[in-house]
Enzyme design. Structure first.
Site, short mmCIF file in Angstrom:
data_model
loop_
_atom_site.label_atom_id
_atom_site.label_comp_id
_atom_site.label_asym_id
_atom_site.label_seq_id
_atom_site.Cartn_x
_atom_site.Cartn_y
_atom_site.Cartn_z
N PRO A 12 -133.99 32.98 -93.41
CA PRO A 12 -133.25 33.50 -94.55
C PRO A 12 -133.58 32.84 -95.89
CG PRO A 12 -131.82 32.20 -93.12
CD PRO A 12 -133.10 32.39 -92.39
N ASN A 13 -133.56 33.68 -96.90
CA ASN A 13 -133.75 33.31 -98.31
C ASN A 13 -135.19 33.00 -98.69
OD1 ASN A 13 -130.88 33.47 -99.02
ND2 ASN A 13 -130.66 31.70 -97.68
N ARG A 20 -136.54 31.05 -106.28
CA ARG A 20 -135.52 30.21 -105.65
C ARG A 20 -135.86 28.73 -105.82
NH1 ARG A 20 -134.91 29.18 -99.15
NH2 ARG A 20 -133.05 27.89 -99.29
N TYR A 25 -139.10 24.34 -104.06
CA TYR A 25 -139.95 25.18 -103.20
C TYR A 25 -141.24 25.65 -103.87
CZ TYR A 25 -135.78 25.21 -100.30
OH TYR A 25 -134.71 24.83 -99.52
N ASN A 76 -140.71 28.92 -89.89
CA ASN A 76 -139.88 28.26 -90.90
C ASN A 76 -138.47 28.83 -90.71
OD1 ASN A 76 -138.48 27.22 -93.02
ND2 ASN A 76 -140.11 27.56 -94.54
N ALA A 79 -132.46 27.86 -93.29
CA ALA A 79 -131.17 27.22 -93.02
C ALA A 79 -130.78 27.28 -91.53
CB ALA A 79 -130.08 27.84 -93.88
N HIS A 82 -130.68 24.09 -89.22
CA HIS A 82 -129.67 23.03 -89.19
C HIS A 82 -128.48 23.35 -88.30
CE1 HIS A 82 -132.25 21.67 -92.34
NE2 HIS A 82 -131.94 22.69 -93.13
N ASP A 89 -132.42 28.21 -78.77
CA ASP A 89 -132.61 28.67 -77.40
C ASP A 89 -133.77 29.66 -77.30
OD1 ASP A 89 -130.56 27.06 -76.52
OD2 ASP A 89 -129.09 28.67 -76.30
N GLU A 103 -142.52 24.05 -85.84
CA GLU A 103 -141.47 24.18 -86.87
C GLU A 103 -142.06 23.68 -88.18
OE1 GLU A 103 -138.04 21.70 -86.10
OE2 GLU A 103 -137.30 21.95 -88.15
N HIS A 105 -141.60 23.42 -92.65
CA HIS A 105 -140.78 23.50 -93.86
C HIS A 105 -141.66 23.27 -95.08
CE1 HIS A 105 -137.16 23.50 -91.44
NE2 HIS A 105 -137.74 22.54 -90.72
N LEU A 106 -141.33 23.98 -96.16
CA LEU A 106 -142.02 23.75 -97.43
C LEU A 106 -141.64 22.39 -98.00
CD1 LEU A 106 -141.05 27.29 -98.59
CD2 LEU A 106 -143.43 26.55 -98.60
N SER A 107 -140.34 22.13 -98.02
CA SER A 107 -139.83 20.86 -98.52
C SER A 107 -139.75 19.88 -97.34
CB SER A 107 -138.45 21.06 -99.14
OG SER A 107 -137.50 21.41 -98.12
N ARG A 112 -133.61 15.24 -98.34
CA ARG A 112 -132.66 16.05 -99.10
C ARG A 112 -131.22 15.80 -98.62
NH1 ARG A 112 -134.75 21.96 -99.14
NH2 ARG A 112 -133.12 22.09 -100.73
N ARG A 116 -129.24 18.61 -94.07
CA ARG A 116 -130.61 19.05 -93.76
C ARG A 116 -131.35 18.05 -92.88
NH1 ARG A 116 -131.28 23.48 -97.32
NH2 ARG A 116 -130.09 23.16 -99.22
#
Ligand code: DQA
Length: 146
Positions: A12-13, A20, A25, A76, A79, A82, A89, A103, A105-107, A112, A116
């Site tokens: 999401p997002n 954003r 990001y 990715n 959210a 977390h 699963d 897995e 992540h950009l950041s 943070r 997170r």
């Protein structure tokens, strides 16, 4: 020989990349990232399927699809990282089937906010790459190709 299939899935997002929180990001849009991923996939001889959704159920369906097709997954989870035990699963289905799930992540979430710092995905992932902007995607593809 057919190219190994890799699902590159975004939660999401991430469709809002570019506008954003660009200080966190970066200024690349998701389309820019998709183009870079497609180019890197070509160079590495991978068949890449790049998707984004804001919907947890849709993401889980795509992960099931990857399992059924014997594909590796670069995820990715945004959210969902977390708190989503349902996505965790589904990810476990990938790695217990013998395929790989990275897995990304950009950041770097570890630097943070406190919430997170927990990833419910990490424990069932093959590995995690975080903090390199769009290069996190390329590094994950290289790990799979290597
Ligand atoms: C993110 C980090 C997450 O904490 C956040 O919720 C995101 C993006 C990243 O790529 O840095 O949406 O996964």
């Amino acid at each position: 020989m057919t190219a190994p299939l890799v699902y590159v899935l975004n939660g999401p997002n991430l469709n809002r990349l570019g506008s954003r929180e660009p200080d966190i990001y970066g200024s690349q849009t998701l389309e820019n990232v998709a183009d870079l991923v497609a180019r890197e996939g070509d160079l590495l001889g991978l068949e890449v399927d790049f998707r984004q959704t804001n919907d947890e159920a849709e993401l889980i369906g795509w992960i099931h699809e990857a399992v059924d097709r014997g594909a590796d997954v670069v995820l990715n989870p945004a959210a969902f990282t977390h708190y989503s035990y349902a996505v965790r699963d589904a990810c476990a289905l990938v790695t217990t089937s013998g395929a790989k799930l990275i897995e990304i992540h950009l950041s770097n979430p570890a630097t943070r906010e406190e919430f997170r710092h927990t990833s419910v995905i990490a424990g069932v992932a093959t590995g995690t790459i975080a903090g390199f902007g769009s290069n996190s995607y390329m590094l994950a593809l290289r790990a799979l190709a290597g």
